[in-house]
Design an enzyme around this catalytic site. Sequence first.
Site, PDB file in Angstrom:
ATOM      1  N   GLU A 103      -7.406   9.199   1.065  1.00  0.00           N
ATOM      2  CA  GLU A 103      -6.841   8.680  -0.170  1.00  0.00           C
ATOM      3  C   GLU A 103      -7.912   8.333  -1.195  1.00  0.00           C
ATOM      4  O   GLU A 103      -9.006   7.874  -0.862  1.00  0.00           O
ATOM      5  CB  GLU A 103      -6.036   7.405   0.116  1.00  0.00           C
ATOM      6  CG  GLU A 103      -4.817   7.627   0.986  1.00  0.00           C
ATOM      7  CD  GLU A 103      -3.972   6.385   1.137  1.00  0.00           C
ATOM      8  OE1 GLU A 103      -2.741   6.541   1.271  1.00  0.00           O
ATOM      9  OE2 GLU A 103      -4.519   5.258   1.136  1.00  0.00           O
ATOM     10  N   CYS A 108       0.867  -1.181   0.000  1.00  0.00           N
ATOM     11  CA  CYS A 108       0.000   0.000   0.000  1.00  0.00           C
ATOM     12  C   CYS A 108       0.897   1.222   0.000  1.00  0.00           C
ATOM     13  O   CYS A 108       1.700   1.407   0.913  1.00  0.00           O
ATOM     14  CB  CYS A 108      -0.890   0.052   1.243  1.00  0.00           C
ATOM     15  SG  CYS A 108      -1.368  -1.551   1.903  1.00  0.00           S
TER      16      CYS A 108
END
Length: 296
Positions: free
Chosen positions: A212, A150
Site C-alpha cells: 500500500e 484503515c
Amino acid sequence: MRMAQSLIVVTLSRQVFKRTTFFSHSLPPSSSSSLRSPFSFVFFNRKIPLAASLSSQATMGETTLAVDPGMDAVQRRLMFEDECILVDENDRVVGHDSKYNCHLMEKIESENLLHRAFSVFLFNSKYELLLQQRSATKVTFPLVWTNTCCSHPLYRESELIPENALGVRNAAQRKLLDELGIPAQDVPVDQFTPLGRILYKAPSDGKWGEHELDYLLFIVRDVNVNPNPDEVADIKYVNRDQLKELLRKADAGEEGLKLSPWFRLVVDNFLFKWWDHVERGTLGEVIDMKTIHKLK
C-alpha cells in the site's frame, strides 16, 4: 430466457476488465453507461457483442463463486465488488483492480500491484487515540489491533480527486461510517489533516497481504461510535502510556495481542512526535505530503 440472458450480462459485465490502465487525468466510466442493450455492453466506448461476452466471462463468473468458499459473505462481497486504485511508487494512478487481486501475495509479488490506502488516527478532546480490533472475519490481519480506521479509496470519481487529498478524505469519511458507525457530520472532510504518506509491503499469511501507498490522516473530534461487527471486534481509547503498554504486550506476545504492521510502522516512526502536535494544536507544522516514506 431473454430476461435471464440480460441478467447474466449485467452480472458478468461488472467483472470484466478488472484491471485497466489509463492516464491520470481520465475518470472512471459511469456504471450507468456500461450496458446499452440486452445484447451488448460498452467499455470505454467499445461495444462488445453479447455472445462474445458470455463465452469469455461465464467461466470467470463460475470461478468467482467457487473461490474461497469459506470466506465470510460480507468480506467476499467487498473483495470482489470494491475496486482499489492502482498507483506507482510516486502515487501516480495507473489503473484499478479488485480488492481481492490487490491483496493476493502472488499477484503483489508477480505483478508488483500497489494500491492507494489511508489510515485514520482519530483523537477525542482528551487527546486519547481511538483504536479498533479488526473482526475475526477480515481476510487480511483478522483480530489485530490497529489505528482508528484503515481502508482504501475506491476507483470512483469522488475518491479520485487529487486536490488536497480530497478523494482520500472522502473515502475516510465513508469508511468511518461503514466500520465504526461514526456519522458523517461528526467527521467533516475538511477536519482531516493529511500529514504524510508511507509505502510498505506486509504479508498477512501465506496467501494474503498488503502492498500500500498509505495516506496518514489525523483528526481531533468527539464522535458517536457504533461499531459494525462485520468489520470491528472491539474498540478502545488509549492515552500515550496505555498505548506503550499495548506495544509492550504485543512485543512480549502476551494475551495473544497483535498489532497491524502499518500501525506499528507509524507508531515507530512518527506517532508519538505527532501526538505532541495534536495536543498543542500545531499539526500544520509537521505536514509533509511531498515525501513518500518507504518503510519496512
